[in-house]
Design a protein around this motif. Structure first.
Motif, mmCIF file in Angstrom:
data_model
loop_
_atom_site.group_PDB
_atom_site.id
_atom_site.type_symbol
_atom_site.label_atom_id
_atom_site.label_comp_id
_atom_site.label_asym_id
_atom_site.label_seq_id
_atom_site.Cartn_x
_atom_site.Cartn_y
_atom_site.Cartn_z
ATOM 1 N N GLU A 30 37.766 131.617 19.145
ATOM 2 C CA GLU A 30 37.476 132.743 18.261
ATOM 3 C C GLU A 30 38.788 133.385 17.837
ATOM 4 O O GLU A 30 39.716 133.486 18.639
ATOM 5 C CB GLU A 30 36.654 133.800 18.982
ATOM 6 N N ASP A 31 38.851 133.859 16.583
ATOM 7 C CA ASP A 31 40.029 134.604 16.155
ATOM 8 C C ASP A 31 39.926 136.043 16.659
ATOM 9 O O ASP A 31 38.953 136.410 17.322
ATOM 10 C CB ASP A 31 40.229 134.522 14.638
ATOM 11 N N ARG A 32 40.887 136.875 16.348
ATOM 12 C CA ARG A 32 40.910 138.243 16.875
ATOM 13 C C ARG A 32 39.782 139.120 16.348
ATOM 14 O O ARG A 32 39.530 140.192 16.886
ATOM 15 C CB ARG A 32 42.264 138.883 16.624
ATOM 16 N N ARG A 37 36.358 129.832 15.086
ATOM 17 C CA ARG A 37 37.212 128.988 14.246
ATOM 18 C C ARG A 37 37.047 127.500 14.529
ATOM 19 O O ARG A 37 37.172 126.675 13.640
ATOM 20 C CB ARG A 37 38.679 129.372 14.420
ATOM 21 N N GLY A 146 43.231 135.964 19.688
ATOM 22 C CA GLY A 146 41.873 135.450 19.803
ATOM 23 C C GLY A 146 41.505 135.165 21.234
ATOM 24 O O GLY A 146 42.165 135.622 22.177
#
Length: 171
Positions: A30-32, A37, A146
């Motif tokens: 996961e991105d921030r 993703r 992330g």
């Protein structure tokens, strides 16, 4: 959190025992902002060594990509571990207590066309049914980039009447 927070709780995580043989994991990146993703599956073949365990990891991503990493993990005693791999900067340092293991390391990570050195704050928690949950927070320059989440399951060893989850439940 500190590893000491887990003393006396749940089944005890011993890396050399848990990862001996073949383990399969499923994960996501996961991105921030929490957007997924990438998703992936990883097969890990663990071979005990005189000082710990070697973990041969093969990653297969949902976008068709793949990756390979071989960890050499050394048991230092008193629940402490050290690990190296070709893309780890220096050594990963870890501490285990009860069902938990905390790893901290810096990894050279390919992002697009560039390679970044990213700090990993990695936590593993063994569940009573033999499933191992792993959460890693990724940071660069102290900024959260992330999170990676994985779920590990040990593969039964051919010829054994019971698998690791059954043994864990019996304890």
């Amino acid at each position: 959190m500190k590893p000491e927070d887990f003393i006396g709780r749940g089944p005890t995580l011993v890396l050399e025992d848990y990862f001996a043989g073949t383990t399969t994991a499923w994960g996501l990146v996961e991105d921030r902002f929490g957007k997924v993703r990438r998703q992936f599956r990883v097969t890990i073949v663990g071979r005990r060594t005189a000082s710990g365990i070697e973990l041969d990891e093969t990653f297969r991503y949902d976008d068709g990509g793949s990756d390979h990493r071989v960890w050499s993990v050394t048991r230092l005693g008193q629940g402490r571990y050290s690990g190296t791999a070709h893309d780890v900067v220096g050594a990963a340092l870890g501490r285990a207590a009860g069902p938990a293991l905390s790893w901290r390391y810096r990894l050279r990570l390919r992002i697009g066309r560039r390679t970044w050195t990213v700090a990993f704050d990695d936590w593993m928690l063994l569940q009573g049914d033999g499933v191992l949950i792993n959460r890693a927070i990724l940071r660069k320059w102290g900024i959260r980039l992330g999170q990676v989440t994985l779920f590990f399951r040990q593969e039964p060893v051919a010829g054994h009447l019971e698998d690791a989850a059954t043994r864990q439940a019996a304890e």
